[in-house]
Design a protein around this motif. Structure first.
Motif, PDB file in Angstrom:
ATOM      1  N   GLY A  51      -3.650 -29.139  20.101  1.00 19.90           N
ATOM      2  CA  GLY A  51      -4.173 -27.787  19.895  1.00 19.90           C
ATOM      3  C   GLY A  51      -4.563 -27.152  21.220  1.00 19.90           C
ATOM      4  O   GLY A  51      -4.769 -27.839  22.229  1.00 19.90           O
ATOM      5  N   ASN A  52      -4.669 -25.834  21.192  1.00 17.26           N
ATOM      6  CA  ASN A  52      -4.939 -25.041  22.392  1.00 17.26           C
ATOM      7  C   ASN A  52      -6.216 -25.467  23.110  1.00 17.26           C
ATOM      8  O   ASN A  52      -6.288 -25.525  24.327  1.00 17.26           O
ATOM      9  N   GLU A  65      -8.386 -28.827  19.400  1.00 19.60           N
ATOM     10  CA  GLU A  65      -8.908 -28.740  18.028  1.00 19.60           C
ATOM     11  C   GLU A  65      -8.684 -30.043  17.253  1.00 19.60           C
ATOM     12  O   GLU A  65      -9.537 -30.453  16.457  1.00 19.60           O
ATOM     13  N   ILE A 117      -2.652 -26.218  13.216  1.00 20.89           N
ATOM     14  CA  ILE A 117      -2.048 -26.472  14.532  1.00 20.89           C
ATOM     15  C   ILE A 117      -0.519 -26.448  14.412  1.00 20.89           C
ATOM     16  O   ILE A 117       0.170 -25.821  15.210  1.00 20.89           O
ATOM     17  N   LYS A 158       0.662 -22.893  13.998  1.00 16.60           N
ATOM     18  CA  LYS A 158       0.552 -22.130  15.238  1.00 16.60           C
ATOM     19  C   LYS A 158       1.647 -22.556  16.234  1.00 16.60           C
ATOM     20  O   LYS A 158       2.251 -21.720  16.913  1.00 16.60           O
ATOM     21  N   ASN A 159       1.883 -23.855  16.302  1.00 20.81           N
ATOM     22  CA  ASN A 159       2.929 -24.344  17.212  1.00 20.81           C
ATOM     23  C   ASN A 159       4.298 -23.764  16.849  1.00 20.81           C
ATOM     24  O   ASN A 159       5.078 -23.396  17.720  1.00 20.81           O
ATOM     25  N   THR A 199      -6.968 -28.493   9.434  1.00 22.44           N
ATOM     26  CA  THR A 199      -6.853 -28.216  10.877  1.00 22.44           C
ATOM     27  C   THR A 199      -5.471 -28.611  11.376  1.00 22.44           C
ATOM     28  O   THR A 199      -4.826 -27.876  12.128  1.00 22.44           O
TER      29      THR A 199
END
Ligand code: GLN
Ligand code: ZN
Length: 768
Positions: free
Chosen positions: A23-24, A27, A52, A55-56, A48
């Motif tokens: 995670g960025n 996270e 992730i 989002k990736n 979570t």
């Protein structure tokens, strides 16, 4: 008129092999640790993880294919063991929840397990030559594999819902077995025929789920494979060739060498080749590629954090693209797992340095620029290419990077610099006079507990809430405490305790010119553990002494010899992101010269014993054995340059916390440290066999206290271990010390343990 960049002629595809999963802002780490502490539920953890992944995929959506299955809650090799139904027997009966069993194998226990319930975790080993650690699959003669495709199919379904063009990623069957460990006397290769049907079934299910391509990672192909393993590769892919999906066989981390022809001729639809580390073979790969195959070239370095020189890359790709047209794919060299996520998080890096870097997200942008340039012509990305050129040129010419005096010093290194004045036996005699020590001298490896107070003080100093002088007072108090405790214990050679050091590499990097530090440049090391490697960007120099004041202060407190503590050049190098514009060897020699200055300054300040830690020397060994010797040659030379600028009376120690010396004993002996301390307590001194057989001539301190465990070794246990040591190495050349530094332990554990150690040494002397 059709141009070279006619869209209908060329359609180079872009894809990615894997994206960081932490995670960025780490996270995943925080979600995992909260779940393990029972502060959150499995549902929250999985939510979570899903965020992730999603989002990736969004970040990668402009690619033609994005990886699915590269995400992992802990480790992709462990995931593969679950997919193949290959779990150690010790969890097989615990069938409460798959997630719990997953964490039991990963780390010994899951969230709800009581400490007494914990089972021993799977062994952890480095993934090829990276600093990522995987959980070693365990196999026995009667291992059976049964498909458990739920995880990967669920992720495929998520990707489909999100509307991304996906490509499932799996570890290939040969590499899976190659990484496994036989827990009995079986031959793991014999399991291949049992493994392949499970892969066949999995590939069929992935095809049914809509996958057109599946990526099978086979990085074992960049290592030296014997004939049996080479045949296994052919056998495996002959068996998988009837799968209803197209297979992209991915190799990375190096050249193919003897496996090149074999690999290119496997019955798969495409091959991914690491064009960064495999550059030397690129021409051959392109020339020998069978005409029915796709070639995916990994042109962006997935192992380092520098911007790609897009113009040079484009120049070498254009003829390849002209030849292969739509059979050319582009990607990073390997999974981006090994680089930090997003450079945009960095607000404190110097703007010059910032302009030279690319983390995972930035690497994907580079990939898109290259794809556009090839597909639509360089003019379509004229601006991007010009900006890239400016950044590359700025790095090439920057005075921050290039220091002519340092380059000159490296090119002036003579053989003399690595030599000590006299041979070991002459030095040993002089040191015995100058530095009288009892038989079985006792010492420690350097660090004492990093207490909460120490860490708080350092944080306060970093945040400017205490002044430099307040910080100094606090650290001096810690040093004094450590010295007094060691005196009370009766240790022979003392240390200052390294209170002022956050990390054994970062501490030196922060004081050397040529190093930079990111704020969020985290890379997964294992599970929730991340490391933030310092960035070695320029020629290395040491503006001023780094450790002398602290060591001198410590020496002023006692009449006992105080050991100066340094990290060696090879270890500093191997635990950093390093330059790609000069060889590792040259960077290492620059570091060696800086460490040498520090050694000489310590000696001049009256420090008679100096330890240069080389904890990471072994892990720098190249993947191919054929290249080991050349690495060892310059690594050992770098150590010798750092250590050998002292007089005979000064005793040089080195420390290595591992226990495999079989293959490198000659190199270790050539380092010629007066004393080497190593990790041995778990191996029952058997590891000294190799020192004995080699007739290793210098002094050795085999660790007798396992500092990774909270257990306190009894004096009798230490005595027994040292007696075993004395059966192999003459007592006159033995030291008594722990396996490694004590920074992760607590004082209430350290004191009784060291007391027992000192008592054992006294008993041994009395009996001698
Ligand atoms: N001197 C260091 C310490 O004692 C050595 C650590 C290491 O070898 N990893 O902490
Ligand atoms: Zn160590």
């Amino acid at each position: 008129m059709a141009t070279a960049h006619d869209v209908s002629l060329q359609r180079v595809k872009l894809h990615n092999l894997g994206f960081p999963r932490i995670g960025n802002k780490r996270e995943l780490k925080f979600a995992l640790e909260s779940f393990w502490k029972n502060d959150s539920t499995a549902t929250e953890l999985l939510a979570t993880a899903g965020q992730i992944r999603s989002k990736n995929w969004t970040l990668q959506q402009s690619l033609d294919l994005v990886p699915v299955g590269d995400f992992s809650l802990y480790d992709q090799v462990l995931d593969m063991s679950f997919t193949l139904g290959n779990l150690p027997k010790r969890v097989a009966h615990l069938n409460d929840s798959e997630l719990d069993n997953y964490f039991r194998i990963a780390r010994g226990r899951s969230a709800n397990d009581s400490p007494c319930q914990c089972i021993h975790a799977g062994e952890m080993t480095k993934w090829f030559d990276t600093n990522y650690h995987y959980i070693v699959p365990e196999v026995t003669t009667d291992t059976v594999f049964t498909l458990n495709s739920a995880r990967i199919l669920a992720q495929v379904a998520e990707a489909k819902t999100q509307g991304v063009k996906f490509k499932p990623v799996l570890i290939g069957p040969v590499t899976y077995l190659w990484l496994s460990k036989e827990k009995d006397s079986s031959n793991k290769l014999a399991l291949l025929h049992k493994l392949l049907p499970v892969y066949q079934q999995l590939l069929t299910e992935l095809a049914q789920a809509g996958a057109e391509w599946v990526q099978l990672d086979e990085p074992a192909l960049v290592t030296e494979l014997d004939q049996a393993w080479q045949e296994a590769v052919t056998q495996a892919y002959q068996a998988l060739k009837f799968s209803p999906v197209k297979l992209l066989l991915a190799t990375y981390f190096g050249t193919l060498g003897d496996n090149l022809t074999l690999t290119l001729n496997l019955p798969v639809a495409g091959i991914h080749f690491d064009a960064v580390r495999g550059k030397a073979e690129l021409e051959q790969v392109v020339a020998s590629l069978p005409s029915d195959k796709v070639l995916s070239l990994g042109v962006i370095d997935g192992r380092n954090i520098w911007k790609t020189d897009l113009n040079i890359t484009l120049a070498y790709l254009q003829p390849i693209a002209a030849k292969l047209a739509e059979r050319l794919w582009l990607a990073p060299s390997c999974s981006l797992l090994h680089v930090p996520v997003n450079l945009d998080n960095e607000t404190k890096l110097d703007t010059d340095i910032l302009s030279w870097l690319a983390f995972a997200e930035q690497k994907l942008i580079e990939l898109t620029v290259l794809g556009k340039a090839l597909n639509d012509g360089p003019n379509a990305v004229g601006r991007e290419l010009a900006d890239n050129l400016a950044a590359i040129n700025s790095r090439h010419t920057s005075p921050r990077v290039h220091n002519p005096a340092v380059k000159a010093a490296v090119s002036n290194i003579s053989a003399q610099l690595g030599k000590r004045q006299s041979s070991y036996s002459v030095r040993a005699a002089k040191q015995a006079k100058h530095l009288p020590l009892p038989l079985y001298p006792t010492t420690t490896i350097g660090s004492f507990p990093q207490t909460k107070e120490i860490r708080q003080a350092r944080l306060a100093f970093k945040k400017h809430s205490i002044s430099a002088s307040e910080y100094e007072v606090k650290m001096k108090a810690e040093i004094e405490y450590a010295v007094r405790e060691q005196e009370k214990l009766g240790l022979d050679v003392l240390v200052h305790g390294e209170a002022e050091r956050n990390d054994m590499v970062e501490y030196f990097g922060e004081q050397l010119q040529g190093y930079a530090f990111s704020q969020f440049g985290w890379v997964q090391s294992y599970g929730s553990r991340c490391v933030k490697p310092p960035i070695l960007f320029g020629d290395i120099s040491r503006p001023q002494p780094m450790t002398v004041a602290w060591t001198k202060y410590a020496q002023s407190l006692t009449d006992k010899p105080m050991k100066g503590m340094l990290t060696g050049p090879v270890t500093i190098l191997n635990w950093s992101f390093v330059r790609d514009d000069q060889s590792r060897r040259d960077s290492c020699l620059q570091l060696a010269l800086a460490v040498r200055q520090e050694v000489q300054d310590l000696e001049a300040a009256g420090v008679n014993v100096i330890q240069i830690d080389e904890a990471a020397l072994r892990e720098g060994l190249p993947l191919r054995r054929a290249q080991w010797q050349s690495y060892l040659d310059w690594a050992v030379e770098a150590f010798r340059i750092s250590a050998n600028g002292v007089k005979d009376e000064t005793q040089i120690h080195t420390h290595m916390c591992y226990s495999e010396f079989n293959d490198i004993i000659a190199a270790i002996a050539h380092m010629d440290a007066d004393v080497i301390t190593i990790e041995t307590s778990r191996s029952d001194m058997e590891l000294l066999d190799v020192f004995e057989q080699f007739a290793y001539p210098n002094q050795i301190g085999p660790g007798v206290y396992d500092i990774h465990s909270p257990n306190i070794p009894a004096a009798e246990q230490v005595t027994k271990l040292m007696q075993k040591a004395a059966e192999r190495i003459p007592a006159q050349r033995l030291w008594v010390n722990p396996d490694c530094g004590l920074k992760t332990r607590q004082w209430h554990e350290v004191i009784p343990a060291l007391q027992n150690m000192v008592d054992a040494a006294k008993a041994l002397r009395a009996a001698a």
